[in-house]
Structures are given as structure tokens and as C-alpha cells.
Motif scaffolding. Structure first.
Motif, PDB file in Angstrom:
ATOM      1  N   LEU A  10     -10.230  -6.736  12.013  1.00  0.00           N
ATOM      2  CA  LEU A  10     -10.603  -5.539  12.337  1.00  0.00           C
ATOM      3  C   LEU A  10     -11.321  -4.859  12.911  1.00  0.00           C
ATOM      4  O   LEU A  10     -10.914  -3.608  13.391  1.00  0.00           O
ATOM      5  N   TRP A  11     -12.496  -5.277  12.253  1.00  0.00           N
ATOM      6  CA  TRP A  11     -13.771  -4.183  12.800  1.00  0.00           C
ATOM      7  C   TRP A  11     -13.883  -4.006  14.355  1.00  0.00           C
ATOM      8  O   TRP A  11     -14.151  -4.789  14.858  1.00  0.00           O
ATOM      9  N   ASN A  12     -14.240  -2.886  14.154  1.00  0.00           N
ATOM     10  CA  ASN A  12     -13.945  -2.130  15.252  1.00  0.00           C
ATOM     11  C   ASN A  12     -15.210  -2.760  16.458  1.00  0.00           C
ATOM     12  O   ASN A  12     -15.331  -3.072  17.674  1.00  0.00           O
ATOM     13  N   LEU A  13     -16.228  -3.182  16.015  1.00  0.00           N
ATOM     14  CA  LEU A  13     -17.807  -3.204  16.756  1.00  0.00           C
ATOM     15  C   LEU A  13     -17.327  -4.401  17.155  1.00  0.00           C
ATOM     16  O   LEU A  13     -17.724  -4.307  18.332  1.00  0.00           O
ATOM     17  N   PRO A  14     -17.204  -5.562  16.790  1.00  0.00           N
ATOM     18  CA  PRO A  14     -16.819  -6.961  17.526  1.00  0.00           C
ATOM     19  C   PRO A  14     -15.313  -6.826  18.592  1.00  0.00           C
ATOM     20  O   PRO A  14     -16.174  -7.080  19.675  1.00  0.00           O
ATOM     21  N   ARG A  15     -14.911  -5.943  17.931  1.00  0.00           N
ATOM     22  CA  ARG A  15     -13.701  -5.958  19.121  1.00  0.00           C
ATOM     23  C   ARG A  15     -14.226  -4.977  20.400  1.00  0.00           C
ATOM     24  O   ARG A  15     -13.711  -5.334  21.235  1.00  0.00           O
ATOM     25  N   GLU A  16     -15.562  -4.432  19.898  1.00  0.00           N
ATOM     26  CA  GLU A  16     -15.644  -3.392  21.551  1.00  0.00           C
ATOM     27  C   GLU A  16     -16.680  -4.508  22.283  1.00  0.00           C
ATOM     28  O   GLU A  16     -17.610  -3.503  22.564  1.00  0.00           O
ATOM     29  N   GLY A  17     -17.189  -5.071  21.723  1.00  0.00           N
ATOM     30  CA  GLY A  17     -18.204  -5.518  22.310  1.00  0.00           C
ATOM     31  C   GLY A  17     -19.446  -5.240  22.225  1.00  0.00           C
ATOM     32  O   GLY A  17     -20.469  -5.889  22.291  1.00  0.00           O
ATOM     33  N   ARG A  18     -20.564  -4.870  20.531  1.00  0.00           N
ATOM     34  CA  ARG A  18     -21.015  -4.491  19.947  1.00  0.00           C
ATOM     35  C   ARG A  18     -21.683  -5.028  19.268  1.00  0.00           C
ATOM     36  O   ARG A  18     -23.013  -4.552  18.377  1.00  0.00           O
ATOM     37  N   VAL A  19     -21.502  -6.660  18.563  1.00  0.00           N
ATOM     38  CA  VAL A  19     -22.036  -7.023  17.782  1.00  0.00           C
ATOM     39  C   VAL A  19     -22.605  -8.069  18.883  1.00  0.00           C
ATOM     40  O   VAL A  19     -21.763  -8.674  18.992  1.00  0.00           O
ATOM     41  N   PRO A  20     -23.475  -9.015  19.244  1.00  0.00           N
ATOM     42  CA  PRO A  20     -24.181 -10.121  19.329  1.00  0.00           C
ATOM     43  C   PRO A  20     -23.503 -11.027  18.584  1.00  0.00           C
ATOM     44  O   PRO A  20     -23.549 -10.842  17.612  1.00  0.00           O
ATOM     45  N   SER A  21     -23.514 -12.300  19.375  1.00  0.00           N
ATOM     46  CA  SER A  21     -22.575 -13.108  18.299  1.00  0.00           C
ATOM     47  C   SER A  21     -23.902 -14.181  17.697  1.00  0.00           C
ATOM     48  O   SER A  21     -23.368 -14.663  17.032  1.00  0.00           O
TER      49      SER A  21
END
Length: 418
Positions: free
Chosen positions: A61-72
Motif C-alpha cells: 500500500l506504500w505510496n512512494l514505491p507505487r509512484e516510482g520514488r524508491v530506488p530498487s
């Protein structure tokens, strides 16, 4: 909440500054570009821990990864990425996984656990020989929980050390955390395969055979969570308890005079310096207000257990002993309260008893302000605890404390598997 300056000395000051500026809930960065809310209020932490409808454990549910804002390759993902484990589930899914883990832990005979820890601790203390100075972190606080973990999992001491090192690396939240998590996974997968072929009276075999019928992936990741939760906090709690007895002369005097029991001292340590400082994570399921802050759906919220224990609006003053008071949140709260808390208490209590009896007259070998801490946003642990022995060692070990009988169907830890 990252970088070389984040250690056990300055974390309390950081919480105080954040509380003074923002109140019980503060915006923080866990890594470059990785933002979250740090929930420091005691009441707010309890709400977060108990309300699964508004605060989910599922990092998908975390919004940052869904928005592409957390590097893999972000170091925080070693702890925050979703896995099919009780730590990341809510409701019925959580109850199913927790029942398997809790029943597995219930199968540990408390009397046998104390006997095992007493014997291991005695051997470690004997290994100090006639040395006048010893660093208790690598020689005792690190090694003892690793030995216990290995025995409870039914494996050998070398594998236990490998697991302990991998857990420490994953908790460090640095560039190697992902590799450390993968090393832990490889060790546990090998152990699971062995126990499928040759089951025994150990935690892995009990988890594999549980009626909840966990998949192999679920067994793996619940063992990973159990290893992390069982090793790192126990090591930190043990080292910090010894350090507290060596530096807090009032507390030590109360213990020596019988005004406080060792259990009282251990609870005081949990109030003041919980081994898990910050517990990841919850994710808001809708837009809401918490502690005066406007939280968006999908925002991450971190439970600041140490800050909540020190919330001046909710806890006793620091100079009031915590005798008999288990109202702290050091083991979490709500449906996700740590299922291994009683086993951890037995291990730490026994380890401190043995050390205190066998090596009386200990004192710090360096000034207290020179003690070095691990750097981690999640845990507070000493990297070194050098002590000096000022009295001869003793040989006899005091009788074990009176304990409740083992749970129905409890089995003793197995001999190690080569």
C-alpha cells in the motif's frame, strides 16, 4: 534517520528535538528520498498498533514505491519490502501466520531453555579465562543469542553465527543490507530443506508441520522475521542491561540491597533503552489526521517505540523505578505484540544472572561517554562493551529461578544438526 551520526548516544536528543518542533508525529527521511511519519507519542503508537482498519501492515500500500520514488537498491527495502510473513499481514491472514509462529514458540520448554542458556553462558564466561579485560559484546552478548538461536532451530553453532551476522547486516540499513538479507535467506532455505527430509523436535520442524499448512515461502519468511526479532533485540537488551548495571549506581544498589529484582532492572532497561528503537511500519489506508499531522493514504508510519516510552505525557519520570511496570511498548502492542517476549526475558535474565555471579566486581574499562554504538535507524545496540574484572571469578552457578511448567505438548530443544 540515517547516516553515521545516527547512534545510541544522539537518538534520544533527536526524538526530543522532533517532539519539540512537530509534536507526537514528525516527518522524517529514512534514506535519501524515502519519507515517512515518525510516530513518537505513546497514545499515538498504541492507536497505530491496534487499529488495523486505518493502519495496515502491508507495504504494497506504500505510496512512494507505487509512484516510482524508491530506488530498487534502497537499503531500507531489506526491512520494508513485502514478504508472506506475519509482520506484513493484517486480519485473518495475520492470525493464520501468527498462530503457526506462536505455537512453534510455545513448544519451547521454559525450564529447558533456562538450563540451556545457563550452560552456554557458563561456558562463555569460562572462556574469558584469567583475562582482566574483555569486550562483552563480541565475547558474550553477540555469541550467546547466536548459540541459542542455532540450538532452537536445530542447527550447528557455525550456522547460528552466519544467521546472526546476516541479521546484524540487514538491520544496519546500509549498502550491504540487501546482500545480508539474501545470505540469511540462503541459510534458512538450506535448513528448511534438511528438516523436510529429517524432521526433529526443533522450531523449523514444528513450523513445517503446523496445521496452518504454511507454504515453503511462508515458512522461509516467517523464520526470517523470527530470526531478526529473536536475535538482534535479545543481543541489544543483554548488552544494554549489563551496561546499565555498570553505570547506574542507584539501580545497581537497589538490586544489591534487594529493593529491586533483576526482572525489575530488565523492565527499567526496556523503558529507558528499548533494543528496538523504531519498528517498521504501518501504511495509512485513507487520508486522516494523527497527532496533529495530515497523513495521506499510502503514507508510511514508523512506530518510534523508544520515543513513545519516553513520552513525558504518558510515562513515569526517569527517576521512578519501573518495578513491575510492563506498560512500555518495547515489544510492540496490539495484535502484533512480539510473540517471543517471554522467551527473550528468560534468555536475558539468565544471561545476566550467570555473568553477574561468575564475574563479580565488573566495571567499565573505558569512560561511559566513549562507548560505541551500532548505527541503525531501527535498533539501539552497543558495538562494544569493554569491562574490567576487579575480583576473582567464581565457579558455582546459582539455582535457576522458579518457572511455570512447560506448555502442553512442549518439547525440549534438539541437539544440533551437523
Amino acid at each position: 534517520m540515517y547516516g553515521p551520526g545516527l547512534d545510541g548516544d544522539n537518538l534520544p536528543e533527536l526524538y526530543a528535538r522532533l517532539r519539540a518542533r512537530y509534536g507526537p508525529v514528525a516527518p522524517v527521511s529514512l534514506a535519501p528520498g524515502v519519507y515517512a511519519w515518525l510516530v513518537m507519542g505513546y497514545r499515538e503508537v498504541l492507536r497505530l498498533a491496534r487499529d488495523e482498519r486505518n493502519f495496515s501492515h502491508d507495504p504494497r500500500l506504500w505510496n512512494l514505491p507505487r509512484e516510482g520514488r524508491v530506488p530498487s537498491d534502497s537499503p531500507v527495502l531489506a526491512f520494508l519490502g513485502w514478504r508472506p510473513a506475519l509482520m506484513f499481514a493484517d486480519g485473518r491472514a495475520h492470525r493464520r501466520l501468527r498462530s503457526a509462529v506462536a505455537d512453534t514458540l510455545t513448544g519451547i520448554d521454559g525450564r529447558e531453555l533456562v538450563r540451556m542458556v545457563r550452560n552456554m553462558a557458563g561456558r562463555l564466561v569460562d572462556s574469558f579465562g584469567e583475562a582482566r579485560e574483555v569486550d562483552l559484546v563480541p565475547r558474550y552478548a553477540h555469541r550467546l543469542p547466536a548459540l541459542v538461536l542455532a540450538r532452537l532451530l536445530g542447527t550447528d553453532d557455525r550456522t547460528g553465527r552466519q544467521l546472526a551476522e546476516a541479521v546484524t547486516g540487514a538491520a544496519a540499513a546500509n549498502a550491504d543490507s540487501g546482500n545480508a538479507a539474501r545470505r540469511m535467506e540462503r541459510v534458512l532455505l538450506s535448513l528448511i530443506g534438511h528438516r523436510r527430509r529429517r524432521p526433529g523436535p526443533d522450531a523449523v520442524s514444528r513450523l513445517l508441520a503446523h496445521p496452518a499448512a504454511l507454504t515453503e515461502e511462508e515458512v522461509l519468511h516467517n523464520l526470517m522475521v523470527t530470526a531478526v526479532a529473536g536475535y538482534q533485540p535479545t543481543k541489544n537488551w543483554l548488552a544494554t542491561s549489563v551496561r546499565t548495571l555498570l553505570t547506574d549506581h542507584s539501580l545497581r544498589s537497589s538490586l544489591d540491597s534487594g529493593l529491586l529484582t533483576l526482572d525489575d532492572v530488565l523492565e527499567t532497561v526496556l523503558w529507558r533503552s528499548p533494543p528496538t528503537q523504531n519498528l517498521p511500519a504501518r501504511y495509512a489506508t485513507r487520508d486522516l489526521c494523527l497527532g496533529g499531522q495530515e497523513v495521506r493514504a499510502g503514507d508510511m508510519l514508523v512506530l518510534a517505540l523508544a520515543a513513545a516510552n519516553g513520552d513525558p505525557e504518558a510515562v513515569p519520570p526517569r527517576d521512578v523505578p519501573a518495578a513491575g511496570n510492563r506498560g512500555h511498548v518495547s515489544f510492540g502492542a496490539g495484535p502484533h505484540t512480539c510473540p517471543a517476549r517471554e522467551q527473550a526475558r528468560l534468555i536475558v535474565r539468565t544471561a545476566v544472572e550467570v555473568l553477574w555471579h561468575r564475574r563479580p566486581g565488573m566495571e567499565l574499562a573505558v569512560p561511559e561517554e566513549d562507548l560505541v554504538w551500532w548505527t541503525s535507524p531501527w535498533t539501539k545496540g552497543l558495538a562494544a562493551l569493554p569491562v574490567r574484572f576487579t575480583a576473582p571469578r567464581t565457579v558455582a552457578v546459582p539455582a535457576p529461578p522458579t518457572l511455570p511448567g512447560p506448555a502442553a505438548g512442549a518439547r525440549t530443544p534438539p541437539p544440533p544438526v551437523p
